[in-house]
Scaffold this active site. Structure first.
Site, PDB file in Angstrom:
ATOM      1  CE  LYS A   1      -5.644 -27.091 -16.697  1.00  0.00           C
ATOM      2  NZ  LYS A   1      -5.118 -26.082 -17.574  1.00  0.00           N
TER       3      LYS A   1
ATOM      4  N   GLY B   1       3.046 -29.980 -17.033  1.00  0.00           N
ATOM      5  CA  GLY B   1       3.332 -30.974 -16.101  1.00  0.00           C
ATOM      6  C   GLY B   1       4.836 -31.572 -16.186  1.00  0.00           C
TER       7      GLY B   1
ATOM      8  NE  ARG C   1      13.841 -17.136 -27.019  1.00  0.00           N
ATOM      9  CZ  ARG C   1      14.574 -15.910 -26.764  1.00  0.00           C
ATOM     10  NH1 ARG C   1      14.188 -14.689 -27.230  1.00  0.00           N
ATOM     11  NH2 ARG C   1      15.636 -15.627 -25.733  1.00  0.00           N
TER      12      ARG C   1
ATOM     13  N   GLY D   1       5.257 -25.245 -17.558  1.00  0.00           N
ATOM     14  CA  GLY D   1       6.650 -25.771 -17.232  1.00  0.00           C
ATOM     15  C   GLY D   1       7.515 -24.909 -16.278  1.00  0.00           C
TER      16      GLY D   1
END
Lengths: 202, 294
Positions: B81, B153, B165, B214
């Site tokens: 990252k 996290g 969605r 998540g």
């Protein structure tokens, strides 16, 4: 004769091992050349399939899942009995009898040594025009992504293409086909048609 | 003549990762567990997002020493990252030879106005997005892979579901629009009309769409796949669980066989405690990571 149909006029069914990787791209190409695509995720999906493609992806991941779902052995059996089988990139590693650094090979069907990530890391991935005499005079534009090299082939294996430096990147042993690049990512359909033609000869 | 760093090569690697799980790892040992469990790539980090969140302060690119250690431990692709807009961190990561750069909201943004201009790099980038406009802006800047952001996290899947969605339904909506309305959309999204037209026509992004932020259980992983993700990023969910090795394997299997409820049930049995997690509502707005980037 229409390459996608058998002498009896039956539409060809070609499976793509759909465990991980760019199997969707292969399925779309098959649809485009009028072959019935089959997403193979379970041993029973192999029934009625005339040929099978092992797609690009992570060979470690695909092989672990293939073992877990009991696909490795049935694929090997079918291929031994003449079902054409084509491995692209990770798929080529699947077919090889020798893979340096990996004590256990996967299908061990093609008499060749395939070295993983042999061109380097992603920043070394490249595109190049290849001469593939079996597919005719026009060059084949090939995409190599963290690609393996075929470093050695046995007597029964035909080399289909080499890079300018002599590195083998496509090979055939009977009805088994291996390419270190990804014909499913470019618009040229000749390799997919070549596989379908192998069905008639198997 | 061989060409390197092309769009086909950059977006092509993401295509190869599809159907797979990319796992956050902080040590060479974790990386090996991930590879052994069937991860298709790993994200090399100093700390997983749950710990970044707990530690607070400024979160930056990981120590190159750490990244190199992980690169030498596995043969699957290694991602790392950089901060949003921190093009020098990106240059450093490219020079290390990482296979993919995640320009990530999990780290503290370095530029309040611009993301990294990603086209000039040979190494491909993945970026997060909460909606279609954000995804297309990142693709226009050169991102060769998109991941829905979720809220990293937390172990709370709700935000991932919302973002996924939002992206997939906006793609469907585009398909119903006439030329005029597509032009307005392109203006609204601040991207070229052609990009919007392509998405409307093909009914998918021009790059692979993964889900992140998540995912903590096999059922979470299958949920995102059923909602249209092409693969999963799992961060804290694995190495913050009681049985990382088992959880990793189970999440890989649920991602592959995402419609097979029996199999998901089977792999979910006896996994032990998942990461404890923190519900989104418990996080004050200013501490949420997904709002970083625009």
């Amino acid at each position: 004769m229409n390459g996608s149909q058998s002498a009896a006029g039956k539409r060809r069914r070609v499976g793509v091992l759909g465990l991980q990787g760019d199997f969707q791209e292969h399925l779309e190409v098959l649809r485009e050349i009028d072959v019935e695509p089959v997403d193979v995720r379970r041993p029973e999906h192999l029934e009625g399939v005339d040929a099978l493609i092992i797609p690009g992806g992570e060979s470690t991941t695909i092989s672990k899942l293939s073992d877990l779902y009991g696909l490795t052995e049935p694929i090997r059996e079918r291929a031994r009995h003449g079902m054409p089988l084509w491995g692209t990139c990770a798929g080529a590693i699947f077919l090889a009898t020798r893979v340096p650094g990996r004590p256990q090979t996967i299908l061990s069907l093609m008499d060749m040594t395939v070295e993983r990530n042999a061109f380097g890391r992603q920043v070394d991935s490249f595109e190049a025009d290849l001469k593939v005499p079996k597919l005719g005079p026009a060059p084949f534009h090939a995409v190599f992504i963290r690609a393996p090299k075929i470093t050695e082939v046995g007597k029964g294996v035909n080399v289909l293409s080499r890079l300018d430096d002599g590195t083998i990147v496509a090979a055939q042993q009977g009805t088994l086909l291996a390419t270190s690049f990804h014909p499913e990512l470019t618009p040229d359909r000749r390799f997919h048609r070549y596989l379908v033609d192998l069905i008639d000869r198997s | 003549m061989a060409e390197t760093g092309t769009w086909t090569l950059k977006s092509g690697l993401a295509q190869m990762l599809k159907g797979g799980v990319i796992m956050d790892v902080v040590t060479a040992e974790h990386a090996k567990i991930a590879e052994e469990a069937g991860a298709c790539a790993v994200m090399a980090l100093e700390r997983v997002p749950a710990d970044i969140r707990a530690a607070g302060g400024v979160a930056r690119m990981s120590d190159p020493e750490k990244i190199l250690e992980i690169m030498s431990a596995v043969t699957i692709p290694v991602m790392a990252k950089c901060r949003i807009g921190h093009f020098v961190e990106a240059q450093v990561l490219e020079s290390l030879g990482v296979d993919y750069i995640d320009e990530s909201e999990v780290l503290t943004p370095a530029d309040k106005q611009y993301h990294v201009e990603k086209h000039p790099f040979r190494v491909p980038f993945v970026c997060g997005a909460r909606d279609l406009g954000e995804a297309l802006r990142r693709i226009h800047e050169g991102a060769a892979m998109i991941r829905s952001k979720g809220e990293a996290g937390t172990g709370d899947i709700a935000e991932a579901v919302t973002h996924l969605r939002a992206i997939t339904s906006a793609i469907r909506e585009l398909g119903k629009l006439d030329a005029h309305a597509l032009r307005s959309k392109a203006d609204e999204y601040r991207v070229p009309l052609q990009l919007v037209k392509d998405v409307a026509e093909k009914q998918k992004l021009p790059v692979a769409l993964f889900c992140a932020g998540g995912i903590a259980t096999p059922a979470d992983a299958a949920l995102t796949m059923q909602l249209g993700a092409e693969g999963n990023f799992v961060g804290s969910g694995i190495f913050k669980s009681e049985n990382p090795d088992k959880v990793a394997r189970a999440i890989v299997q649920a991602t592959t066989h995402f419609t097979d409820a029996k199999l998901i049930a089977e792999v979910s049995r006896g996994l032990g405690m998942p990461m404890r997690g923190i519900a989104l509502e418990a996080i004050p707005e200013r501490e949420r990571l997904a709002v970083r980037g625009w």
